[in-house]
Design a protein around this motif. Structure first.
Motif, PDB file in Angstrom:
ATOM      1  N   ASP A 197      -2.836  13.063  -0.125  1.00 19.55           N
ATOM      2  CA  ASP A 197      -3.983  12.720  -0.958  1.00 19.55           C
ATOM      3  C   ASP A 197      -3.718  13.240  -2.365  1.00 19.55           C
ATOM      4  O   ASP A 197      -3.473  14.430  -2.550  1.00 19.55           O
ATOM      5  CB  ASP A 197      -5.244  13.375  -0.380  1.00 19.55           C
ATOM      6  CG  ASP A 197      -6.510  12.956  -1.110  1.00 19.55           C
ATOM      7  OD1 ASP A 197      -6.409  12.458  -2.246  1.00 19.55           O
ATOM      8  OD2 ASP A 197      -7.604  13.129  -0.532  1.00 19.55           O
ATOM      9  N   PRO A 198      -3.761  12.380  -3.388  1.00 23.74           N
ATOM     10  CA  PRO A 198      -3.492  12.851  -4.756  1.00 23.74           C
ATOM     11  C   PRO A 198      -4.456  13.950  -5.202  1.00 23.74           C
ATOM     12  O   PRO A 198      -4.111  14.776  -6.058  1.00 23.74           O
ATOM     13  CB  PRO A 198      -3.636  11.594  -5.616  1.00 23.74           C
ATOM     14  CG  PRO A 198      -4.306  10.574  -4.754  1.00 23.74           C
ATOM     15  CD  PRO A 198      -3.972  10.924  -3.349  1.00 23.74           C
TER      16      PRO A 198
ATOM     17  N   HIS B 120       4.717  11.137   0.034  1.00 26.08           N
ATOM     18  CA  HIS B 120       4.501  10.073   1.008  1.00 26.08           C
ATOM     19  C   HIS B 120       3.040   9.622   1.068  1.00 26.08           C
ATOM     20  O   HIS B 120       2.132  10.279   0.545  1.00 26.08           O
ATOM     21  CB  HIS B 120       5.007  10.496   2.385  1.00 26.08           C
ATOM     22  CG  HIS B 120       4.330  11.708   2.940  1.00 26.08           C
ATOM     23  ND1 HIS B 120       3.060  11.683   3.438  1.00 26.08           N
ATOM     24  CD2 HIS B 120       4.758  12.992   3.066  1.00 26.08           C
ATOM     25  CE1 HIS B 120       2.718  12.881   3.867  1.00 26.08           C
ATOM     26  NE2 HIS B 120       3.733  13.708   3.648  1.00 26.08           N
ATOM     27  N   GLN B 121       2.827   8.492   1.737  1.00 33.62           N
ATOM     28  CA  GLN B 121       1.528   7.841   1.777  1.00 33.62           C
ATOM     29  C   GLN B 121       0.457   8.640   2.518  1.00 33.62           C
ATOM     30  O   GLN B 121      -0.730   8.324   2.445  1.00 33.62           O
ATOM     31  CB  GLN B 121       1.658   6.445   2.397  1.00 33.62           C
ATOM     32  CG  GLN B 121       2.288   6.393   3.771  1.00 33.62           C
ATOM     33  CD  GLN B 121       3.816   6.329   3.741  1.00 33.62           C
ATOM     34  OE1 GLN B 121       4.444   6.706   2.762  1.00 33.62           O
ATOM     35  NE2 GLN B 121       4.405   5.824   4.812  1.00 33.62           N
TER      36      GLN B 121
ATOM     37  N   ARG C  69       2.352   1.752  -3.485  1.00 34.54           N
ATOM     38  CA  ARG C  69       1.305   2.174  -4.414  1.00 34.54           C
ATOM     39  C   ARG C  69       0.951   3.652  -4.220  1.00 34.54           C
ATOM     40  O   ARG C  69       0.828   4.398  -5.191  1.00 34.54           O
ATOM     41  CB  ARG C  69       0.059   1.317  -4.210  1.00 34.54           C
ATOM     42  CG  ARG C  69      -1.064   1.636  -5.220  1.00 34.54           C
ATOM     43  CD  ARG C  69      -2.362   0.939  -4.841  1.00 34.54           C
ATOM     44  NE  ARG C  69      -2.155  -0.497  -4.668  1.00 34.54           N
ATOM     45  CZ  ARG C  69      -2.409  -1.151  -3.539  1.00 34.54           C
ATOM     46  NH1 ARG C  69      -2.856  -0.495  -2.469  1.00 34.54           N
ATOM     47  NH2 ARG C  69      -2.208  -2.448  -3.458  1.00 34.54           N
ATOM     48  N   ALA C  70       0.804   4.069  -2.969  1.00 38.93           N
ATOM     49  CA  ALA C  70       0.441   5.462  -2.683  1.00 38.93           C
ATOM     50  C   ALA C  70       1.532   6.424  -3.142  1.00 38.93           C
ATOM     51  O   ALA C  70       1.257   7.471  -3.746  1.00 38.93           O
ATOM     52  CB  ALA C  70       0.171   5.633  -1.191  1.00 38.93           C
ATOM     53  N   ARG C  71       2.786   6.087  -2.859  1.00 37.31           N
ATOM     54  CA  ARG C  71       3.887   6.974  -3.233  1.00 37.31           C
ATOM     55  C   ARG C  71       4.021   7.074  -4.758  1.00 37.31           C
ATOM     56  O   ARG C  71       4.320   8.146  -5.289  1.00 37.31           O
ATOM     57  CB  ARG C  71       5.194   6.494  -2.600  1.00 37.31           C
ATOM     58  CG  ARG C  71       5.270   6.807  -1.103  1.00 37.31           C
ATOM     59  CD  ARG C  71       6.529   6.249  -0.463  1.00 37.31           C
ATOM     60  NE  ARG C  71       6.651   6.722   0.909  1.00 37.31           N
ATOM     61  CZ  ARG C  71       7.476   7.673   1.317  1.00 37.31           C
ATOM     62  NH1 ARG C  71       8.279   8.265   0.462  1.00 37.31           N
ATOM     63  NH2 ARG C  71       7.525   8.039   2.588  1.00 37.31           N
TER      64      ARG C  71
ATOM     65  N   ALA D 108       0.827  -1.207   0.000  1.00 31.59           N
ATOM     66  CA  ALA D 108       0.000   0.000   0.000  1.00 31.59           C
ATOM     67  C   ALA D 108       0.865   1.261   0.000  1.00 31.59           C
ATOM     68  O   ALA D 108       0.534   2.251  -0.671  1.00 31.59           O
ATOM     69  CB  ALA D 108      -0.921  -0.010   1.218  1.00 31.59           C
ATOM     70  N   ILE D 109       1.965   1.236   0.733  1.00 32.34           N
ATOM     71  CA  ILE D 109       2.846   2.410   0.796  1.00 32.34           C
ATOM     72  C   ILE D 109       3.463   2.685  -0.569  1.00 32.34           C
ATOM     73  O   ILE D 109       3.467   3.826  -1.046  1.00 32.34           O
ATOM     74  CB  ILE D 109       3.949   2.202   1.851  1.00 32.34           C
ATOM     75  CG1 ILE D 109       3.347   2.212   3.259  1.00 32.34           C
ATOM     76  CG2 ILE D 109       5.032   3.275   1.731  1.00 32.34           C
ATOM     77  CD1 ILE D 109       4.321   1.820   4.342  1.00 32.34           C
TER      78      ILE D 109
ATOM     79  N   THR E  98       1.551   6.711  -6.908  1.00 34.11           N
ATOM     80  CA  THR E  98       0.399   7.499  -7.367  1.00 34.11           C
ATOM     81  C   THR E  98       0.660   8.988  -7.194  1.00 34.11           C
ATOM     82  O   THR E  98       0.392   9.794  -8.095  1.00 34.11           O
ATOM     83  CB  THR E  98      -0.872   7.094  -6.586  1.00 34.11           C
ATOM     84  OG1 THR E  98      -1.179   5.719  -6.864  1.00 34.11           O
ATOM     85  CG2 THR E  98      -2.055   7.962  -6.974  1.00 34.11           C
ATOM     86  N   ASN E  99       1.197   9.365  -6.034  1.00 36.84           N
ATOM     87  CA  ASN E  99       1.468  10.776  -5.762  1.00 36.84           C
ATOM     88  C   ASN E  99       2.601  11.311  -6.630  1.00 36.84           C
ATOM     89  O   ASN E  99       2.570  12.467  -7.083  1.00 36.84           O
ATOM     90  CB  ASN E  99       1.779  10.975  -4.284  1.00 36.84           C
ATOM     91  CG  ASN E  99       0.565  10.743  -3.413  1.00 36.84           C
ATOM     92  OD1 ASN E  99      -0.565  10.983  -3.838  1.00 36.84           O
ATOM     93  ND2 ASN E  99       0.774  10.273  -2.197  1.00 36.84           N
TER      94      ASN E  99
ATOM     95  N   CYS F 207       9.869   2.726  -5.400  1.00 31.82           N
ATOM     96  CA  CYS F 207       9.069   3.431  -4.392  1.00 31.82           C
ATOM     97  C   CYS F 207       9.759   4.773  -4.145  1.00 31.82           C
ATOM     98  O   CYS F 207      10.699   4.848  -3.351  1.00 31.82           O
ATOM     99  CB  CYS F 207       8.984   2.620  -3.099  1.00 31.82           C
ATOM    100  SG  CYS F 207       8.007   3.402  -1.803  1.00 31.82           S
TER     101      CYS F 207
END
Length: 391
Positions: free
Chosen positions: A358-359, A354-355, A266-268, A263-264, A270-271, A297
């Motif tokens: 919010d994008p 960072h996770q 993926r979030a990084r 999840a971390i 995406t951002n 990452c």
């Protein structure tokens, strides 16, 4: 307006996600010989202590923060800086020229979470030399390049968990060579503390206060004015290094065990891509990397601009904690031979990915930057056309 802060914040959810697999099982998929420490520099000291002799030298890239060399000085090694190229790859000719019979180790760096460019050429250069290769992967604990975990491509390597997670400390030492692993004799600051301490409680309280400042602009401005009125002393690099010679805190270990690497990452990612879209068509800026390879990452979104302070100020007005990177060693700052590193340090601006980001907030920043640019363009005075050309 909520701030897009530099680091993720600690929350109850951080420790309560039952789906999380933890960082340690993730590392075990790629390497067997690793150990936890309070800081990456302390881990590096421990890893090299049984391998080097005082009076030798170690080669490090010029484009690095000034504090990185503290463990080498502590070991009695002379740090020598080699030049880098605009791509962040080592200047191989300069590196080869600085290598000598007293070189104990050469450090390469996986900048911003991406693999060190042209690492194969460096490895080839070092193959016939009697020195160790240190893979400094402080920026990217979860980055995997072509099936290999960054930090595990030298004789030994380090990574910083504190740059990934909302924790007070935490790092990993990789012993990637059997002979290096056999000679490691961990000192008292290796491992994890056996209980929670006062520092853990202080960090939690500071994190909660940081969340309040990030969501309440009025309180944040009041605190900023208070801080501006008082002189705040920052410990010098050596003092920070010595203070970090402790095992990893119990709080950090708990967060590391509760983290979800998938999840971390993926979030990084995406951002990172959201920032890339924000700056893709913007003039005067250039992203460091054209693509985001699978498995990477990112630590931050790094870009270069000829007007860094103007960009940082514009981002701050939009609620983004951005800054230039890094503060170079005095040896590098004062020597024209390191012109590329000095230029990179002036022009590089890093943005949070960072996770905790919010994008949608990044998209809002993109919107505000575009509106400001349009307003500025409309309000700019028009140049008058000379009378003789008005026909």
């Amino acid at each position: 307006m909520a701030m897009i802060s530099e680091h993720p914040s600690l929350s109850a959810r951080t420790l309560l996600d039952r789906r999380a697999t933890g960082i340690e099982p993730f590392l075990e998929r790629y390497t067997a010989n690793f150990a936890f420490y309070g800081s990456g520099k302390a881990a590096l000291y421990d890893g090299l202590a049984g391998l080097v002799t005082p009076g030798e030298n170690v080669l490090v890239p010029a484009y690095l923060p000034d504090a990185v060399v503290e463990p080498f000085r502590d070991l009695g090694l002379e740090p020598r800086y080699y030049r880098v190229r605009e791509t962040l790859a080592p200047d191989r000719a300069d590196l080869a020229e600085r290598l000598d019979d007293e070189t104990a180790a050469v450090v390469t760096v996986d900048y911003f979470g991406f693999p060190q460019p042209e690492l194969e050429a460096v490895a080839s250069l070092l193959a016939d030399r009697d020195c160790y290769h240190v893979d400094d992967n402080a920026h990217a604990p979860l980055s995997v390049d072509d099936g290999t975990l960054l930090g595990t491509r030298g004789h030994l390597g380090v990574t910083s968990l504190r740059k990934l997670l909302p924790i007070p400390d935490g790092a990993v030492l990789y012993c990637n060579d059997d002979s290096v692993a056999a000679r490691l004799e961990p000192l008292s600051f290796a491992g994890v503390r056996d209980r929670f301490g006062v520092d853990d409680c202080r960090y939690v309280l500071e994190s909660l206060a940081g969340d309040l400042l990030g969501t309440n602009a009025t309180v944040r401005r009041a605190v900023e004015r208070l801080v501006a009125e008082r002189a705040v002393s920052v410990p010098d690099p050596k003092a920070r290094y010595e203070a970090a010679k402790t095992p990893m805190s119990r709080l950090s270990a708990a967060v590391v065990a509760a983290a979800d690497p998938t999840a971390i990452r993926r979030a990084r990612r995406t951002n990172y891509l959201a920032w890339r879209r924000c700056f893709d068509s913007r003039s005067g800026v250039e992203a460091y990397h054209e693509t985001l390879p699978e498995g990477i990452c990112p630590q931050v979104f790094p870009l270069r601009t000829g007007s860094p302070q103007r960009l940082v100020a514009a981002l701050e007005r939009c609620g983004v904690a951005a800054h230039t990177w890094p503060r170079l060693a005095a040896t590098v700052r004062d020597d024209p031979a390191y012109a590329v590193a000095r230029r990179l340090a002036r022009e590089t601006v890093v943005l949070p990915v960072h996770q905790g980001v919010d994008p949608i907030a990044i998209e809002a920043v993109d919107d505000r930057l575009r509106r400001r640019a349009t307003t500025a363009s409309r309000s700019a005075p028009r140049r008058s056309v000379p009378r003789e050309r008005r026909r």
